[in-house]
Design an enzyme around this catalytic site. Structure first.
Site, PDB file in Angstrom:
ATOM      1  N   ALA A  45       0.823  -1.272   0.109  1.00 28.15           N
ATOM      2  CA  ALA A  45       0.017   0.031   0.052  1.00 28.15           C
ATOM      3  C   ALA A  45       0.599   1.197   0.194  1.00 28.15           C
ATOM      4  CB  ALA A  45      -0.927  -0.063   1.172  1.00 28.15           C
ATOM      5  N   TYR A  46       2.101   1.485   0.881  1.00 22.57           N
ATOM      6  CA  TYR A  46       2.860   2.555   0.933  1.00 22.57           C
ATOM      7  C   TYR A  46       3.378   2.856  -0.421  1.00 22.57           C
ATOM      8  CZ  TYR A  46       6.816   5.181   2.386  1.00 22.57           C
ATOM      9  OH  TYR A  46       7.956   5.972   2.222  1.00 22.57           O
ATOM     10  N   ALA A  47       3.999   1.706  -1.127  1.00 17.51           N
ATOM     11  CA  ALA A  47       4.812   1.963  -2.195  1.00 17.51           C
ATOM     12  C   ALA A  47       3.742   2.403  -3.374  1.00 17.51           C
ATOM     13  CB  ALA A  47       5.593   0.498  -2.777  1.00 17.51           C
TER      14      ALA A  47
END
Length: 254
Positions: A158-160
């Site tokens: 999700a972050y990337a």
């Protein structure tokens, strides 16, 4: 009003990489407006360090995940520019404010996804949009991404993905703001020893050693490896660098 020095607005500039960016810019003679979310004492300490370098600095509270608060923030920012810097605009925006979630794709919750989206993409999108009238023509924007948008490490889907969206947005901003002479670039750090992600890279010796073994220069990064790159992008030395992704990772996962 006559502006004699350049001013940079750095979100999340009170600690970690953001603080190093602020100090690096201050050493080059740039005045700083930094934001913090909750840690006011850390922000005050960062302001003092910048002042000790001979640059002006002011800290403003900002929650990047709350778009509805941005109008109030920019009202405060306009006042600070006028009262503290005798200015109506600033020159550089560094979209650095960050928070991390380490979870597998299968285990990532909707709440975690929304928190990441609000801080890393929606917040950056609309903060930059609202900042446009206050950024000088010929200025610059630096969006902070991550090496994880190029290589994949389980636990950061999700972050990337949010950072991948930022990298695409950067190209559109560069195209649309080009007529104003505003350059827009991405700086993507690799693994850095900070308190990000509960300090995993810094404090987990096994993880640190593994990442060092996968880096061409044989170690993980330190904040000092990153701040100067942003200072370069926020300078006339980078006046012809636009719509580029500059990774500061020591050569990770080549």
């Amino acid at each position: 009003m006559t502006q004699t020095k350049k001013i940079a607005l750095i979100t999340g500039g009170s600690r970690g990489l953001g603080k190093n960016m602020a100090l690096s810019l201050a050493k080059k003679g740039t005045d700083i407006i930094l934001t913090y979310n909750t840690r006011q004492q850390e922000a005050a300490a960062a302001v003092k360090e910048i002042n000790d370098l001979g640059a002006k600095a002011v800290a403003l509270q900002l929650n990047m995940g709350d778009v509805k608060s941005f109008d109030t923030f920019f009202t405060s920012l306009a006042t600070v520019l006028k009262d503290n810097f005798q200015a109506e605009q600033f020159h550089y925006l560094v979209n650095n404010a960050s928070m991390g979630v380490h979870a597998s794709f299968a285990a990532t919750t909707e709440e975690e996804f929304d928190r990441l989206m609000n801080v890393h993409f929606k917040g950056v999108f609309f903060l930059t949009q609202k900042a446009l009238p206050l950024i000088t023509d010929g200025g610059g924007i630096v969006n902070i991404s991550t090496g994880l948008a190029r290589f994949s490490t389980p636990g950061y889907a999700a972050y990337a993905s949010m950072k991948g969206a930022i990298e695409t947005l950067t190209k559109y901003l560069a195209k649309e703001l080009g007529p104003r002479g505003i350059r827009v670039n991405v700086m993507a750090p690799g693994a850095i020893e900070t308190d990000f992600g509960a300090g995993a890279v810094r404090d987990n010796k096994d993880l640190n050693s593994f990442l060092a073994s996968q880096t061409a220069l044989g170690r993980v990064g330190l904040p000092d490896d990153v701040g100067g790159v942003v200072a370069f992008l926020c300078s006339d030395d980078a006046k012809w660098v636009n719509a580029q992704r500059l990774e500061a990772s020591g050569g990770m996962f080549l």
